[in-house]
Design a protein around this motif. Sequence first.
Motif, PDB file in Angstrom:
ATOM      1  N   ASN A 174      22.851 -30.606 -14.251  1.00 55.00           N
ATOM      2  CA  ASN A 174      23.300 -29.416 -14.995  1.00 55.00           C
ATOM      3  C   ASN A 174      22.375 -28.214 -14.831  1.00 55.00           C
ATOM      4  OD1 ASN A 174      25.375 -31.051 -15.780  1.00 55.00           O
ATOM      5  ND2 ASN A 174      24.776 -31.221 -17.925  1.00 55.00           N
ATOM      6  N   GLY A 175      22.068 -27.904 -13.575  1.00 52.73           N
ATOM      7  CA  GLY A 175      21.349 -26.672 -13.281  1.00 52.73           C
ATOM      8  C   GLY A 175      19.859 -26.803 -13.092  1.00 52.73           C
ATOM      9  N   TYR A 176      19.300 -27.994 -13.330  1.00 56.62           N
ATOM     10  CA  TYR A 176      17.848 -28.168 -13.255  1.00 56.62           C
ATOM     11  C   TYR A 176      17.506 -29.455 -12.505  1.00 56.62           C
ATOM     12  CZ  TYR A 176      17.920 -24.549 -16.813  1.00 56.62           C
ATOM     13  OH  TYR A 176      18.141 -23.376 -17.493  1.00 56.62           O
ATOM     14  N   ILE A 177      16.285 -29.498 -12.004  1.00 57.68           N
ATOM     15  CA  ILE A 177      15.752 -30.697 -11.367  1.00 57.68           C
ATOM     16  C   ILE A 177      14.758 -31.333 -12.321  1.00 57.68           C
ATOM     17  CG2 ILE A 177      14.338 -31.594  -9.479  1.00 57.68           C
ATOM     18  CD1 ILE A 177      15.485 -29.245  -7.762  1.00 57.68           C
ATOM     19  N   TYR A 178      14.944 -32.622 -12.582  1.00 59.98           N
ATOM     20  CA  TYR A 178      14.044 -33.364 -13.476  1.00 59.98           C
ATOM     21  C   TYR A 178      13.324 -34.427 -12.660  1.00 59.98           C
ATOM     22  CZ  TYR A 178      16.769 -31.080 -17.114  1.00 59.98           C
ATOM     23  OH  TYR A 178      17.377 -30.130 -17.915  1.00 59.98           O
ATOM     24  N   SER A 179      12.013 -34.509 -12.855  1.00 62.48           N
ATOM     25  CA  SER A 179      11.203 -35.463 -12.107  1.00 62.48           C
ATOM     26  C   SER A 179      10.383 -36.300 -13.068  1.00 62.48           C
ATOM     27  CB  SER A 179      10.256 -34.703 -11.151  1.00 62.48           C
ATOM     28  OG  SER A 179       9.261 -35.560 -10.625  1.00 62.48           O
ATOM     29  N   ASN A 180      10.457 -37.626 -12.887  1.00 61.27           N
ATOM     30  CA  ASN A 180       9.608 -38.527 -13.673  1.00 61.27           C
ATOM     31  C   ASN A 180       8.402 -38.859 -12.811  1.00 61.27           C
ATOM     32  OD1 ASN A 180       9.292 -39.618 -16.211  1.00 61.27           O
ATOM     33  ND2 ASN A 180      10.263 -41.563 -15.719  1.00 61.27           N
ATOM     34  N   GLU A 181       7.259 -38.294 -13.188  1.00 60.46           N
ATOM     35  CA  GLU A 181       6.044 -38.411 -12.396  1.00 60.46           C
ATOM     36  C   GLU A 181       5.322 -39.694 -12.756  1.00 60.46           C
ATOM     37  OE1 GLU A 181       2.864 -38.291 -11.661  1.00 60.46           O
ATOM     38  OE2 GLU A 181       2.558 -36.804 -10.100  1.00 60.46           O
ATOM     39  N   TYR A 182       5.168 -40.547 -11.779  1.00 61.81           N
ATOM     40  CA  TYR A 182       4.598 -41.885 -11.886  1.00 61.81           C
ATOM     41  C   TYR A 182       3.400 -41.936 -12.824  1.00 61.81           C
ATOM     42  CZ  TYR A 182       2.835 -46.258  -9.538  1.00 61.81           C
ATOM     43  OH  TYR A 182       2.400 -47.507  -9.225  1.00 61.81           O
ATOM     44  N   ALA A 183       2.438 -41.049 -12.625  1.00 68.77           N
ATOM     45  CA  ALA A 183       1.163 -41.136 -13.335  1.00 68.77           C
ATOM     46  C   ALA A 183       0.935 -40.037 -14.356  1.00 68.77           C
ATOM     47  CB  ALA A 183       0.007 -41.114 -12.320  1.00 68.77           C
ATOM     48  N   ARG A 184       1.611 -38.882 -14.189  1.00 65.51           N
ATOM     49  CA  ARG A 184       1.236 -37.727 -15.003  1.00 65.51           C
ATOM     50  C   ARG A 184       2.204 -37.410 -16.139  1.00 65.51           C
ATOM     51  NH1 ARG A 184       0.230 -36.061  -9.501  1.00 65.51           N
ATOM     52  NH2 ARG A 184      -1.935 -35.463  -9.097  1.00 65.51           N
ATOM     53  N   GLY A 185       3.506 -37.571 -15.930  1.00 65.59           N
ATOM     54  CA  GLY A 185       4.445 -37.214 -16.990  1.00 65.59           C
ATOM     55  C   GLY A 185       5.799 -36.780 -16.464  1.00 65.59           C
TER      56      GLY A 185
END
Length: 500
Positions: free
Chosen positions: A457-468
Amino acid sequence: MILLNDRRTRRRRVGVVAAAGGLLAALLTAAPAAATPDPGDAPPAPKKVSKSAQAEVREAIQSGEIPAQDEIVHSDNIQHLAHVPKDVLQGTNSDLAFQGRYAFAGNYDGFRIFDISNPKVPKTVAQVLCPGSQNDISVSGNLLFLSTDSSRSDSSCSSTTQPATEKSSWEGMKVFDISDKRNPRYVAAVETACGSHTHTLVPERRNVYVYVSSYSPNAAYPDCQPPHDGISVIKVPRSAPEKAKVVGFPVLFPGEGPDGGGNPGGPTNPGVSKTTGCHDITVLPSKDLAAGACMGDGILFSIKDPERPKVIDRVQDNVNFAFWHSATFNQKANKVVYTDELGGGGAATCNAEVGPDRGADGIYDIVGKGDKRKLVFRSYFKIPRHQADTENCVAHNGSLIPVKGKDIMVQAWYQGGVSVWDFTDSAKPKEIAYFDRGPLTTDTIKSGGSWSAYYYNGYIYSNEYARGFDVLKIKDRRTDPARWVHMRELNVQTQPDYFD
């Protein structure tokens, strides 16, 4: 934080479902100290690299070839809108799912729910402590699904690690009721052979089918015996999820012998994983199709009958692919992108030494019709930015960016960051945007980076392994049309028809 605890220790057997008086009455408590993350699900320990490699990393940073430690760099068409550090759940961040204004983030210690109604300021709604790697996550309606692929003492959220050689150990699928996002309820558990490394939903109106991918059987494991050449299929009634059960184990690699009929791996095919199950499956329900990334094999199969999937075609790449990891269809279902997780996600493979064709994406055209369709290799794609020898980097989880008439994908590359690339011409893919951080360390390989990077829905979401948890926005004429496409729910391994 929410602690969900089933006080009973359940006996281990495939297909067992939690009874209504047990998990349905899961205890909710405000005392997080009652259960703690278990060290058995910790990420791999950092590994020292040679002094010459350390010197090369420092030199590359000083020359500006790579960003400095933790420094953020990105293309001009990417904005970094938000970063939310880890909080209570300090384990490895894993996959993502979406529903309405919520993002659901897996973590080896449980899962976290974010309110993303304002993507610039994501707010934590709930954190659920329920250890068990790798907690691959999906949502459908009021149900949330969580994979457990580490041997546990029981199915509860206060379980501890226990050897897979013990019959009483448990691995499989957990099901939660998320009708109240602030108070998820643990409602069912289904044990599956060899656990659940990942899973894929095939949702229907009354039921949700779950394809469970797992692998690496061992004769010493009572509930993970070779050959393990198929997938577990779970049927979950929406109105009574506590009745969830395994309804089949379709064999995808029939063959003689103890290992079935998949890729034999080494020494026949040196450097290639033996096929003993699937790592991940992506379904395209609108086309009744699925693509399986199955260790040493890539497969295409029909899911017209979701309980009895049928293999249409199968391919191998015994030159450049080490481990078939995941798959993504294009919208027209005439292409599929497979990823190769060379080094298991913990190695530095985005460097000149490894080269552009290994640890990469393999792009295949789908030619023909019906059950005569074939997978035809066209090219490889790998990020064009070399990473340090202390950065784990390889092709990982991504999704389509829905642009009509174009094939554009956003993808996680661990410490290679987030890449947006165009494969409209499947023989000539090209990167059009990126977001990257400098290495976590300059003297060891310490695992980190983007595990999953998805467009929603208009954005890129990233689940960062170590940081957040990160939120990005791309502004580019090639991807701008995607902002008009809004989904009510997104599980990337259950690909929607974005334009229906």
